[in-house]
Design an enzyme around this catalytic site. Structure first.
Site, PDB file in Angstrom:
ATOM      1  N   TYR A  59     -14.122   4.788  25.890  1.00 26.43           N
ATOM      2  CA  TYR A  59     -12.772   5.365  25.814  1.00 26.43           C
ATOM      3  C   TYR A  59     -11.759   4.310  26.214  1.00 26.43           C
ATOM      4  CZ  TYR A  59     -12.254  10.160  24.432  1.00 26.43           C
ATOM      5  OH  TYR A  59     -12.139  11.277  23.672  1.00 26.43           O
TER       6      TYR A  59
ATOM      7  N   GLU B  71      -7.989   4.815  25.674  1.00 25.55           N
ATOM      8  CA  GLU B  71      -6.651   5.306  25.310  1.00 25.55           C
ATOM      9  C   GLU B  71      -5.595   4.346  25.821  1.00 25.55           C
ATOM     10  OE1 GLU B  71      -6.368   9.252  26.857  1.00 25.55           O
ATOM     11  OE2 GLU B  71      -7.381  10.147  25.130  1.00 25.55           O
TER      12      GLU B  71
ATOM     13  N   ASP C  44       3.076   1.300   1.239  1.00 24.08           N
ATOM     14  CA  ASP C  44       1.680   1.658   1.474  1.00 24.08           C
ATOM     15  C   ASP C  44       0.837   0.814   0.524  1.00 24.08           C
ATOM     16  OD1 ASP C  44      -0.841   2.705   1.514  1.00 24.08           O
ATOM     17  OD2 ASP C  44      -0.241   4.797   1.269  1.00 24.08           O
TER      18      ASP C  44
ATOM     19  N   THR D  47      -5.089   0.831   4.274  1.00 26.86           N
ATOM     20  CA  THR D  47      -6.453   1.079   4.728  1.00 26.86           C
ATOM     21  C   THR D  47      -7.116  -0.284   4.875  1.00 26.86           C
ATOM     22  OG1 THR D  47      -7.133   1.258   2.420  1.00 26.86           O
ATOM     23  CG2 THR D  47      -6.734   3.318   3.580  1.00 26.86           C
TER      24      THR D  47
ATOM     25  N   LYS E 197     -10.673  -0.870   1.431  1.00 31.54           N
ATOM     26  CA  LYS E 197     -10.640  -0.983  -0.041  1.00 31.54           C
ATOM     27  C   LYS E 197     -10.744  -2.461  -0.413  1.00 31.54           C
ATOM     28  CE  LYS E 197      -8.223   3.387  -0.690  1.00 31.54           C
ATOM     29  NZ  LYS E 197      -7.441   3.876   0.427  1.00 31.54           N
TER      30      LYS E 197
ATOM     31  N   ARG F 105     -13.967   1.578   7.326  1.00 31.72           N
ATOM     32  CA  ARG F 105     -13.021   2.645   6.997  1.00 31.72           C
ATOM     33  C   ARG F 105     -12.003   2.736   8.130  1.00 31.72           C
ATOM     34  NH1 ARG F 105     -14.906   4.867   2.871  1.00 31.72           N
ATOM     35  NH2 ARG F 105     -13.055   6.125   2.657  1.00 31.72           N
TER      36      ARG F 105
HETATM   37  N1  PLP Z   1      -2.645   5.509   0.822  1.00 29.70           N
HETATM   38  C1  PLP Z   1      -3.124   5.205  -0.398  1.00 29.70           C
HETATM   39  C2  PLP Z   1      -2.210   4.518  -1.368  1.00 29.70           C
HETATM   40  C3  PLP Z   1      -4.439   5.524  -0.743  1.00 29.70           C
HETATM   41  O1  PLP Z   1      -4.890   5.237  -1.953  1.00 29.70           O
HETATM   42  C4  PLP Z   1      -5.247   6.161   0.222  1.00 29.70           C
HETATM   43  C5  PLP Z   1      -6.649   6.538  -0.063  1.00 29.70           C
HETATM   44  O2  PLP Z   1      -7.126   6.583  -1.111  1.00 29.70           O
HETATM   45  C6  PLP Z   1      -4.706   6.486   1.459  1.00 29.70           C
HETATM   46  C7  PLP Z   1      -3.392   6.137   1.736  1.00 29.70           C
HETATM   47  C8  PLP Z   1      -5.458   7.280   2.491  1.00 29.70           C
HETATM   48  O3  PLP Z   1      -6.507   6.633   3.046  1.00 29.70           O
HETATM   49  P1  PLP Z   1      -7.638   7.475   3.812  1.00 29.70           P
HETATM   50  O4  PLP Z   1      -8.515   8.044   2.768  1.00 29.70           O
HETATM   51  O5  PLP Z   1      -8.293   6.430   4.678  1.00 29.70           O
HETATM   52  O6  PLP Z   1      -6.949   8.523   4.615  1.00 29.70           O
END
Ligand code: PLP
Length: 415
Positions: free
Chosen positions: A54, A56, A200, A226, A229, A235
């Site tokens: 842990y 935090e 994003d 993320t 990918k 993950r």
């Molecule tokens: N943002 C985008 C553009 C994504 O393609 C994804 C997942 O496919 C996510 C956020 C979310 O990721 P997670 O599945 O880890 O929550």
């Protein structure tokens, strides 16, 4: 790598299932654009004793004792992430991509504030304001799509929409958009209405890290991604932002959204960022793009409608409406043949999301196995064979045998 050495002794049921999943990883062509093969080192870190801890809080400011090595590993991950993306601040704690976006919203929005993000049906992500997600329930969400003739982002339309709805935050980025994104233009649009700008880059992060995709960091207040990918890590999620938002972002992640950080995953993130800083990572990403571009070109040669005529990144979108097969039927038949990808709605799709009219195809994982142009040409041919004969078990069986043979030549997880 022995994935079940200890599990075998404790739980034969779980060991069996994991072994089957390893077999699937080895014997299928994994072409889901959001997936990859995490290196054995990443998997080992995730199985490490950091699982037990842990921690935090943040390095130097924790709520528990015994965190000296947690501080070291988290700081290493932070420093590497900042170096990799040239960012002022990095938060490596988010457990997923969705939580990165939710945390940014929590940091700067109040419930009822408005978001302008890419429509889910046009290629955006659930967390960009889709009604089913908390982003669409807690905030007033508005969306932009793509041009109906070109399937490209239309920045004039986005600017007009921003003027109309006056969002507090604009989200740039997508889950199924094959072309470059102009973050500078998004910045101009955000400035014209006084909105925050969030990029994003969950899909494109590996390409962004080696400058093969436009870099959002200079233009955006927040960049989320993320790590599993194109980045090829565990993950999880990562938030980058300007220093002036560091405190708000950190508080939004913990204690706002999450409790104890997954220190074993953070250890794996540190490895992931370290690998991405090495020259070999750029060569890998170059091949990922070359493979996706060639796959698109080969499918076009065979008569398929590859949206936007190709790709600038790791994925292509194929509109199957002219081919008399739904996305669902194509994906099911291809999976049976050992080519695993996903059905995907295409912009302006009239099919429901469980059926869809398209497929999304990605090259990060097969490229990680070492597959190049020669293999891509073969794979495009097999995809065509299966999609044209999706109910013919003989064809599917014969392609399955060829896929298996090819996978045997490009082993994974055999160290
Ligand atoms: N943002 C985008 C553009 C994504 O393609 C994804 C997942 O496919 C996510 C956020 C979310 O990721 P997670 O599945 O880890 O929550």
């Amino acid at each position: 790598m022995d994935f079940t050495k200890y599990i075998e002794k404790v739980d034969k049921d779980v060991a069996y299932i994991i072994k089957q999943e390893v077999k699937r990883n080895r014997e299928n062509l994994l072409m889901i654009a959001s997936e990859n093969y995490a290196d054995e080192a990443i998997l080992q870190a995730q199985g490490s004793v950091f699982t037990n801890k842990y921690a935090e809080g943040y390095p130097g400011k924790r709520f528990y004792q015994g965190v000296e090595w947690c501080d070291k590993i988290e700081q290493l991950a932070i420093d590497r992430a900042k170096q990799l993306f040239g960012a002022e601040h990095a938060n490596v704690q988010p457990n997923s991509g969705s939580q990165t976006n939710q945390s940014v919203y929590l940091a700067v929005l109040a419930p009822g504030d408005s978001i302008l993000g890419m429509n889910l049906a046009a290629g955006g992500h659930l967390t960009h304001g889709a009604p089913a997600s908390s982003s669409g329930k807690l905030y007033k969400s508005h969306s932009y799509g793509v041009n109906k003739d070109t399937y490209l982002l239309d920045y004039d339309e986005i600017a007009a929409k921003a003027k109309e709805v006056k969002p507090k935050i604009i989200v740039a980025g997508a889950s199924a958009y094959p072309r470059q994104i102009d973050f500078k233009k998004f910045r101009e649009i955000a400035d014209s209405v006084g909105a925050f700008l969030l990029a994003d880059i969950a899909h494109y992060a590996g390409l962004v890290a080696v400058k093969l995709f436009p870099d959002p960091v200079p233009y955006c207040d927040f960049v989320t991604t993320t790590t599993h990918k194109t980045l090829k890590g565990p993950r999880g999620g990562l938030i980058l932002c300007r220093e002036k938002y560091a405190k708000a972002v950190n508080s939004a992640v913990f204690p706002g959204m999450q409790g104890g950080p997954l220190m074993h995953v953070i250890a794996a993130k540190a490895i992931c960022f370290g690998e991405a800083l090495k020259p070999a990572f750029k060569l890998y990403q170059e091949q990922v793009i070359k493979n996706a571009q060639l796959l698109g070109a080969e499918l076009i040669k065979k008569g398929y409608k590859v949206l936007t005529g190709g790709t600038d990144c790791h994925l292509i979108l194929v509109d199957l409406r002219p081919d008399n097969i739904t996305g669902k039927d194509a994906a099911l038949a291809l999976d049976k043949a050992g080519i695993t990808l996903n059905k995907n709605g295409v912009p302006f799709d009239t099919q429901n999301p469980f059926i869809t009219s398209g497929i999304r195809v990605g090259t990060p994982a097969i490229t990680a196995r070492g597959m190049k142009e020669k293999e891509i040409v073969m794979i495009a041919g097999w995809m065509d064979e299966v999609m044209k004969n999706s109910t013919d078990e003989k064809v599917i069986k014969s392609v399955r045998a060829k896929v298996l043979k090819l996978c045997g030549k490009f082993p994974v997880y055999n160290r």
